[in-house]
Design a protein around this motif. Structure first.
Motif, mmCIF file in Angstrom:
data_model
loop_
_atom_site.group_PDB
_atom_site.id
_atom_site.type_symbol
_atom_site.label_atom_id
_atom_site.label_comp_id
_atom_site.label_asym_id
_atom_site.label_seq_id
_atom_site.Cartn_x
_atom_site.Cartn_y
_atom_site.Cartn_z
ATOM 1 N N HIS A 255 -14.074 45.740 28.993
ATOM 2 C CA HIS A 255 -12.614 45.086 29.088
ATOM 3 C C HIS A 255 -11.815 45.225 27.871
ATOM 4 N N ARG A 256 -10.514 44.730 27.765
ATOM 5 C CA ARG A 256 -9.700 44.733 26.870
ATOM 6 C C ARG A 256 -9.187 43.332 26.477
ATOM 7 N N PHE A 257 -9.214 42.555 25.446
ATOM 8 C CA PHE A 257 -8.731 41.499 25.312
ATOM 9 C C PHE A 257 -7.258 41.593 24.482
ATOM 10 N N GLN B 42 -29.535 45.521 41.733
ATOM 11 C CA GLN B 42 -28.728 45.026 40.584
ATOM 12 C C GLN B 42 -26.997 45.349 40.790
ATOM 13 N N VAL B 43 -26.348 44.176 40.757
ATOM 14 C CA VAL B 43 -24.790 44.317 40.860
ATOM 15 C C VAL B 43 -24.314 44.516 39.268
ATOM 16 N N LEU B 44 -23.776 45.392 38.693
ATOM 17 C CA LEU B 44 -23.211 45.295 37.499
ATOM 18 C C LEU B 44 -21.773 45.814 37.380
ATOM 19 N N LEU B 45 -21.052 45.351 36.287
ATOM 20 C CA LEU B 45 -19.634 45.755 36.122
ATOM 21 C C LEU B 45 -19.683 47.150 35.608
ATOM 22 N N GLY B 46 -18.696 47.935 35.915
ATOM 23 C CA GLY B 46 -18.290 49.164 35.251
ATOM 24 C C GLY B 46 -17.822 49.052 33.906
ATOM 25 N N LEU B 47 -18.145 50.048 33.415
ATOM 26 C CA LEU B 47 -17.566 50.297 31.828
ATOM 27 C C LEU B 47 -16.477 50.671 31.536
ATOM 28 N N LEU B 48 -15.477 49.824 32.232
ATOM 29 C CA LEU B 48 -13.850 50.368 32.388
ATOM 30 C C LEU B 48 -13.352 50.378 30.953
ATOM 31 N N GLY B 49 -13.740 49.492 29.832
ATOM 32 C CA GLY B 49 -13.077 49.611 28.776
ATOM 33 C C GLY B 49 -13.368 51.039 28.093
ATOM 34 N N ASN B 50 -14.645 51.416 28.319
ATOM 35 C CA ASN B 50 -15.075 52.888 27.658
ATOM 36 C C ASN B 50 -14.193 53.799 28.291
ATOM 37 N N GLU B 51 -13.920 53.579 29.605
ATOM 38 C CA GLU B 51 -13.402 54.738 30.569
ATOM 39 C C GLU B 51 -12.052 54.838 30.097
#
Length: 599
Positions: A468-470, A586-595
């Motif tokens: 993410h991005r804050f 498992q349900v995980l969140l994608g590494l969208l901040g890295n992407e």
């Protein structure tokens, strides 16, 4: 041998049927001066003092002073600088071309797929944007350019003869504006563009600063929206810089090649290194910066510059390599952006190209790739909703130029340190991170806090995480004092995917339905969505509103995607996340901040 101080046509290889290889030429020592006075000046004293053969105006109080044979340009410069009204007296530097043969022409234009040009052309193939090519001239009769080359200017002779007696200018123009979808040859970036040809370089590839200065000013005064300068040299000149500023101050976007001298000292190359220009380096087949492409903090973008198929005089085609042929890709992309958003300033177009680039190398802007490798589709998509430049000079602790993505040492204060990424977390961001899911939801921090210009045009403190991005918004009441980016939507846009065209699941039995997007959320993603969310009601568990605030609306139905090379999972996209169902259940969140950062 004198330093390579003049304007180089930045080409390395060209093969043209019937044309023998050209021996690389060295920059000739300058023999004339460019002089600027602070006030309008009678040049009689200059002629008398230097026995000048001729004094020719170049701009406001600026003159080319032709010296008699045998007079040292250094001596003449020192003498004229003693005049109280002289702003500068600099040599009329020369930049030259190097060219050697390469492999025969191939049929495939590999670069167009790399920069997503084919998908971009589904949106626009360009309109009549005027792009000035300051070079060796142009073969206006070439079938790929015929009918879209305006009357031009020969800055060497002062005439209108802009015929190309070298081939370099025609090659550059073809990459910008060769006709597409016409059944022959190649496709340039902007099929509807018109080229303003200006000859500033001799058949040998040599280009005096005085000619380039005249060319830039003439292009600016005669309707150019974009100027392409596939030329350069290692010595800066205030006279050349002033000409570049003349253009940019009048709304012209100046695009320049970074140079091909990386192995010869990698000195900054001018005019690309002037801050007003968009400096373009060359990348290869695997998106790596080539071994010849100059690098440095002045680089803005890279574009393909190896084995580029393009036009040459005499209705021919050839392969070309060099930053000369990376630059016109960017010029053509800028013209496409201007086609769909003619209201935007050149500064806005520059920002769009930078924001939309595919980040390569170190995260964020770096000295090899700049903001990244050109992505034409993303640039056009960014332009359609563009409302202000989100880029700014990162600052941390009030120190401009600090690299917020570089690893830091463990802090002496109470900030939380993550050795896994070498970054810290403190203050309001730490509290928010800990209260609303921590590592499983947001991941490790991958930057320090720093300042960016937000979408509202105002500075905002941000921090990037793996997922993410804050954004720090203290004017809002908690928990909205920290805003989460619409990172799922943003990543889809960067990939050129329009979620509004995705298949809609509609209402499904046993699932949670979202009428806003006509999508349903089913198990096992539903349980994950319901277990997590922002905390703002003080009650155990997560309410619908708390989950919605964290993840946003679903944008897709579950679908099979390759999220990383070799990793195929079931995913569902949300406004602020991507859910992934892995083989172990498992349900995980994608590494969208890295992407988002190109990691």
């Amino acid at each position: 041998m004198p330093a390579r101080s003049g304007l180089l046509l930045l080409i390395i290889f060209v093969v043209v049927a019937g044309l023998p290889p050209v021996t690389p030429v060295q920059a000739a020592h300058p023999t004339d001066l460019i002089v600027k006075f602070a006030v309008p000046q009678d040049t009689t004293d200059v002629v008398r003092a230097l026995k000048a053969l001729k004094v020719e105006p170049l701009g406001e109080q600026t003159y080319l002073v032709r010296l008699p044979a045998g007079m040292s340009v250094e001596w003449a410069g020192n003498r004229i600088r003693q005049h109280k009204n002289v702003v500068y007296a600099v040599p009329d530097y020369e930049r030259t071309i190097t060219r050697t043969p390469n492999d025969p022409l191939r049929e495939r234009q590999w670069a167009l797929g790399t920069i997503a040009a084919y998908d971009a052309w589904d949106i626009t193939t360009g309109g009549p944007i005027v792009v000035a090519v300051i070079d060796t001239g142009i073969d206006a009769s070439h079938p790929e350019l015929e009918g879209r080359v305006l009357g031009g200017f020969n800055a060497i002779t002062g005439s209108t003869d802009v015929s190309d007696d070298n081939g370099h200018g025609t090659a550059v123009a073809g990459l910008i504006a060769a006709s597409g979808d016409n059944g022959v040859g190649i496709a340039g970036m902007c099929w509807g563009c018109v080229i303003l040809p200006i000859k500033a370089c001799l058949s040998s590839g040599r280009c005096r600063d005085s000619s380039v200065i005249s060319a830039i000013r003439w292009a600016t005064d005669n309707g150019a929206r974009i100027i392409n300068l596939s030329l350069g040299g290692t010595l800066a000149s205030p006279a050349l810089h002033e000409a570049v500023r003349y253009a940019t101050e009048r709304g012209v976007l100046v695009v320049a090649a970074s140079g091909n001298e990386r192995a010869e000292g990698n000195a900054p190359n001018y005019p690309a290194a002037y801050p007003e220009t968009v400096a373009i380096g060359a990348s290869g087949y695997s998106d790596e910066v080539t071994g010849f492409s100059n690098t440095g903090e002045f680089i803005d973008l890279v574009a393909p510059g190896v084995d580029i198929v393009t036009t040459t005089p005499g209705n021919s085609y050839a392969l070309a390599t060099g930053t000369s042929f990376a630059s016109p890709f960017a010029s053509g992309a800028a013209a496409l952006v201007m086609t769909i958003r003619p209201d935007l300033s050149s500064a806005d177009v520059r920002c769009i190209l930078s924001v939309a680039a595919d980040d390569r190398g170190a995260p964020g802007r770096d000295g090899e790739y700049g903001y990244g490798r050109l992505n034409v589709l993303a640039a056009i998509q960014t332009a359609t909703t563009y409302g202000g430049c989100p880029l700014g000079t990162p600052t941390v602790g009030g120190n401009p130029g600090f690299d917020p993505f570089a690893r830091v040492e463990p802090p002496a204060d109470d900030r939380l340190y993550f050795p896994e990424t070498g970054h810290t977390l403190g203050g309001g961001f730490r509290t928010y991170w800990e209260q609303n899911g921590g590592l499983p939801i947001f991941g490790f921090p991958v930057s320090e806090e720093f300042t960016e210009i937000g979408s509202d045009g105002r500075p905002v403190t941000v921090q990037y995480f793996e997922r993410h991005r804050f954004e720090w918004r203290p004017e809002n009441q908690p928990p909205y004092h920290v805003l989460l980016s619409r990172i799922g939507d943003t990543i889809l846009q960067r990939q050129g995917r329009d979620w509004t065209t995705f298949e809609r699941s509609g209402p499904l039995a046993g699932c949670l339905y979202f009428a806003e997007t006509n999508q349903s959320l089913c198990e096992p993603f539903l349980s994950y969505w319901q277990r997590n969310g922002l905390e703002f009601d003080g009650r155990p568990g997560k309410s619908y509103a708390e989950s919605l605030a964290l993840f946003g609306l679903p944008l897709s139905a579950p679908r099979v995607e390759e999220t990383r090379p070799g990793t195929v999972v079931i995913v569902q996209w949300f406004e602020r996340a991507r859910f992934e169902l892995h083989p172990d259940g498992q349900v995980l969140l994608g590494l969208l901040g890295n992407e988002l950062l190109g990691r």
